[in-house]
Motif scaffolding. Sequence first.
Motif, PDB file in Angstrom:
ATOM      1  N   UNK A  54     -24.879  19.792  10.597  1.00  0.00           N
ATOM      2  CA  UNK A  54     -25.396  18.764   9.702  1.00  0.00           C
ATOM      3  C   UNK A  54     -25.219  19.122   8.226  1.00  0.00           C
ATOM      4  N   UNK A  55     -25.067  20.411   7.965  1.00  0.00           N
ATOM      5  CA  UNK A  55     -24.898  20.844   6.575  1.00  0.00           C
ATOM      6  C   UNK A  55     -24.243  22.216   6.582  1.00  0.00           C
ATOM      7  N   UNK A  56     -23.428  22.480   5.547  1.00  0.00           N
ATOM      8  CA  UNK A  56     -22.795  23.791   5.425  1.00  0.00           C
ATOM      9  C   UNK A  56     -21.392  23.811   6.002  1.00  0.00           C
ATOM     10  N   UNK A  57     -20.781  24.994   5.953  1.00  0.00           N
ATOM     11  CA  UNK A  57     -19.385  25.143   6.362  1.00  0.00           C
ATOM     12  C   UNK A  57     -19.210  26.378   7.227  1.00  0.00           C
ATOM     13  N   UNK A  58     -18.258  26.275   8.156  1.00  0.00           N
ATOM     14  CA  UNK A  58     -17.772  27.426   8.910  1.00  0.00           C
ATOM     15  C   UNK A  58     -16.265  27.475   8.681  1.00  0.00           C
ATOM     16  N   UNK A  59     -15.785  28.572   8.109  1.00  0.00           N
ATOM     17  CA  UNK A  59     -14.369  28.699   7.756  1.00  0.00           C
ATOM     18  C   UNK A  59     -13.797  29.897   8.503  1.00  0.00           C
ATOM     19  N   UNK A  60     -12.735  29.665   9.289  1.00  0.00           N
ATOM     20  CA  UNK A  60     -12.068  30.722  10.049  1.00  0.00           C
ATOM     21  C   UNK A  60     -10.662  30.883   9.493  1.00  0.00           C
ATOM     22  N   UNK A  61     -10.400  32.038   8.896  1.00  0.00           N
ATOM     23  CA  UNK A  61      -9.078  32.305   8.305  1.00  0.00           C
ATOM     24  C   UNK A  61      -8.640  31.168   7.392  1.00  0.00           C
ATOM     25  N   UNK A  62      -9.584  30.692   6.578  1.00  0.00           N
ATOM     26  CA  UNK A  62      -9.268  29.660   5.595  1.00  0.00           C
ATOM     27  C   UNK A  62      -9.318  28.237   6.116  1.00  0.00           C
ATOM     28  N   UNK A  63      -9.584  28.056   7.403  1.00  0.00           N
ATOM     29  CA  UNK A  63      -9.627  26.711   7.999  1.00  0.00           C
ATOM     30  C   UNK A  63     -11.075  26.294   8.212  1.00  0.00           C
ATOM     31  N   UNK A  64     -11.444  25.160   7.661  1.00  0.00           N
ATOM     32  CA  UNK A  64     -12.797  24.619   7.816  1.00  0.00           C
ATOM     33  C   UNK A  64     -12.931  24.035   9.220  1.00  0.00           C
ATOM     34  N   UNK A  65     -13.738  24.674  10.049  1.00  0.00           N
ATOM     35  CA  UNK A  65     -13.852  24.292  11.464  1.00  0.00           C
ATOM     36  C   UNK A  65     -14.261  22.839  11.622  1.00  0.00           C
ATOM     37  N   UNK A  66     -15.178  22.378  10.797  1.00  0.00           N
ATOM     38  CA  UNK A  66     -15.772  21.056  10.996  1.00  0.00           C
ATOM     39  C   UNK A  66     -15.187  19.974  10.081  1.00  0.00           C
TER      40      UNK A  66
END
Length: 240
Positions: A54-66
């Motif tokens: 609902x809020x915030x970011x998850x970034x894996x190797x520069x890619x925003x998961x959501x």
Amino acid sequence: MIEIRDLHKYFGALHVLKGINLNVQKGEVLSVIGASGSGKSTLLYCINGLEPVQQGRVVVDGIDVHAKGTDINRLRQRLGMVFQQWNSFPHLTALENVALAPRIVKGKTRAEAREIARRQLEHVGLGEKLDAYPSALSGGQQQRLAIARALAMEPEYMLFDEATSALDPELVGEVLETMRMLAEEGMTMICVTHEMGFARDVSDRVAFFHQGVMEEIGPPEQIFTAPQSEHTRKFLANVR
């Protein structure tokens, strides 16, 4: 690396993750501990894109998961995940279970996929069980089969969601030894676990979650011998 910024997750009115900030570097082993319901497993599901945030970011190797444009299926090839239940296909042998995803998802030939599967099953100590069906394997062997299946996709990261919680006590050790082996080989791992000995011995850092908040994070020695949070102290006093 995996970067998590101000991550909030709700299930209806229930606020499960409350502003999590966390970086996990390549090659690091992070263990996440805490009571049931503290948000540990939900964190993994958000990292892997299995739950929306609902809020915030998850970034894996520069890619925003959501992010809307993210190819989540492609990204998940970098994120191997092992669940509490092994979920193998009962009508397929161990070799066929592990070979399935490389063939279907990565487009490997049947021979290539079977060679990958054989190599990974040997890697986790199941080289003599290639033709066995899941029903003929112990719980520990089935969980190691699940680990081999995840490794067959050649992930950059491994996410373990209480991988030993469904096992009888005498079978826990063989799965933990496989996880130790991966850590020693340099695999980046986030392990949600109730196994305090494993968390203390294998982790580079340990994070303690309490009611959706990451109360503290630090080297195992600091968390287990000199925790800063009163909640951490109480939790560790109850599980030792």
